[in-house]
Design a protein around this motif. Structure first.
Motif, PDB file in Angstrom:
ATOM      1  N   LEU A  51       0.827  -1.205   0.000  1.00  0.00           N
ATOM      2  CA  LEU A  51       0.000   0.000   0.000  1.00  0.00           C
ATOM      3  C   LEU A  51       0.857   1.249   0.000  1.00  0.00           C
ATOM      4  O   LEU A  51       0.529   2.244  -0.657  1.00  0.00           O
ATOM      5  CB  LEU A  51      -0.934  -0.017   1.214  1.00  0.00           C
ATOM      6  N   SER A  82      -6.211  -5.888   3.376  1.00  0.00           N
ATOM      7  CA  SER A  82      -5.100  -5.151   2.769  1.00  0.00           C
ATOM      8  C   SER A  82      -5.014  -5.398   1.269  1.00  0.00           C
ATOM      9  O   SER A  82      -4.591  -4.513   0.502  1.00  0.00           O
ATOM     10  CB  SER A  82      -3.773  -5.529   3.437  1.00  0.00           C
ATOM     11  N   TYR A  84      -7.533  -5.740  -0.760  1.00  0.00           N
ATOM     12  CA  TYR A  84      -8.502  -4.816  -1.356  1.00  0.00           C
ATOM     13  C   TYR A  84      -7.944  -3.398  -1.407  1.00  0.00           C
ATOM     14  O   TYR A  84      -8.053  -2.708  -2.422  1.00  0.00           O
ATOM     15  CB  TYR A  84      -9.809  -4.808  -0.557  1.00  0.00           C
ATOM     16  N   LYS A  85      -7.312  -2.954  -0.324  1.00  0.00           N
ATOM     17  CA  LYS A  85      -6.802  -1.586  -0.271  1.00  0.00           C
ATOM     18  C   LYS A  85      -5.738  -1.345  -1.327  1.00  0.00           C
ATOM     19  O   LYS A  85      -5.669  -0.274  -1.934  1.00  0.00           O
ATOM     20  CB  LYS A  85      -6.246  -1.292   1.125  1.00  0.00           C
TER      21      LYS A  85
END
Length: 255
Positions: A51, A82, A84-85
């Motif tokens: 991310l 995480s 998905y993020k």
């Protein structure tokens, strides 16, 4: 160049099809909104697709993120938490994600291992360290013998620290094998080849005594430290040949 044109360009020398057993889903992992028409003007390069690097790529207004460690390995994960993020960060900012794992370790001359070999001054370089039928690392000879501390200094950039230096072999080192990242187990192949030293990224605790008993020098330079080489070499090649703006996102883990 568009995303699909860049895919063809990168694969023209990284040749992902030659590394089919690689668990990484090499190549385009997340496309952008228009892979055939949108012009890629800026590419961010990083070791890991996390991310942090994704959002930094967005801050720099990059159109694409090229990484060594992608977000898809083997089968498809559920897109939650995480995972998905990370994907949401790419899609919301229309950033394509491109990953090259073992092809970037093994490539001559733009891969991690050939890059490290050049950095330490290795000569007579030959393929070394096989895994599932693929040869990933390199071996060669130094023009003059060195002690292990000097070899470690040559292998790492200024300010980087090795994970471990295991000085269990000949004091004067002339022959060296290299396999970046998580190649600790491959010290066995270095012993079988009769090499004086082996350079990798990380070595697990349970390998300490077998390495000592095998009487070989091992440098664990750090997984991250030994794998920033390839992404930077590819970025240099791309900028020189295609004039696309490239930025490196440095996110060392200390591991």
């Amino acid at each position: 160049m568009t995303l699909n044109q860049l895919d063809t360009y990168f694969n023209s020398f990284l040749k992902k099809e030659e590394f089919a057993p690689d668990p990484s889903r090499n190549g385009i992992q997340v496309q952008n909104s228009s892979p055939d028409t949108k012009e890629i003007k800026k590419i961010a390069f990083a070791v890991d697709a996390c991310l942090d690097t994704i959002m930094e790529a967005a801050k720099t207004h990059a159109d694409m993120l090229f990484v060594h460690h992608g977000i898809f390995w083997g089968g498809c994960d559920t897109i939650t938490d995480s995972h998905y993020k990370r994907i949401a960060g790419l899609i919301k900012n229309d950033i394509a994600l491109y990953a090259m794992h073992l092809p970037l370790d093994a490539n001559n001359p733009y891969g991690n291992n050939y890059g490290l070999a050049k950095r330490i001054g290795l000569k007579n370089i030959k393929p070394f360290a096989s895994w599932k039928g693929m040869t990933i690392g390199v071996k060669g000879t130094l023009s003059k013998p060195v002690y292990i501390e000097e070899l470690a200094t040559r292998a790492l950039l200024q300010g980087q620290k090795p994970q471990a230096i295991l000085p269990f072999g000949n004091k004067e080192i002339r022959t060296v094998g290299i396999c970046s990242g998580g190649g600790g187990d491959d010290y066995v192949q270095a012993v079988e080849e009769g090499l004086d030293a082996y350079i990798t990224g990380e070595v697990e605790h349970e390998l300490f005594h077998p390495i000592k008993e095998a009487h070989i020098n091992v440098i664990a330079g750090g997984h991250y430290n030994t794998e920033i080489v390839g992404v930077n070499l590819v970025a240099e090649k791309l900028h020189k040949e295609k004039k696309i703006e490239c930025v490196f996102i440095d996110r060392p883990t200390g591991l």
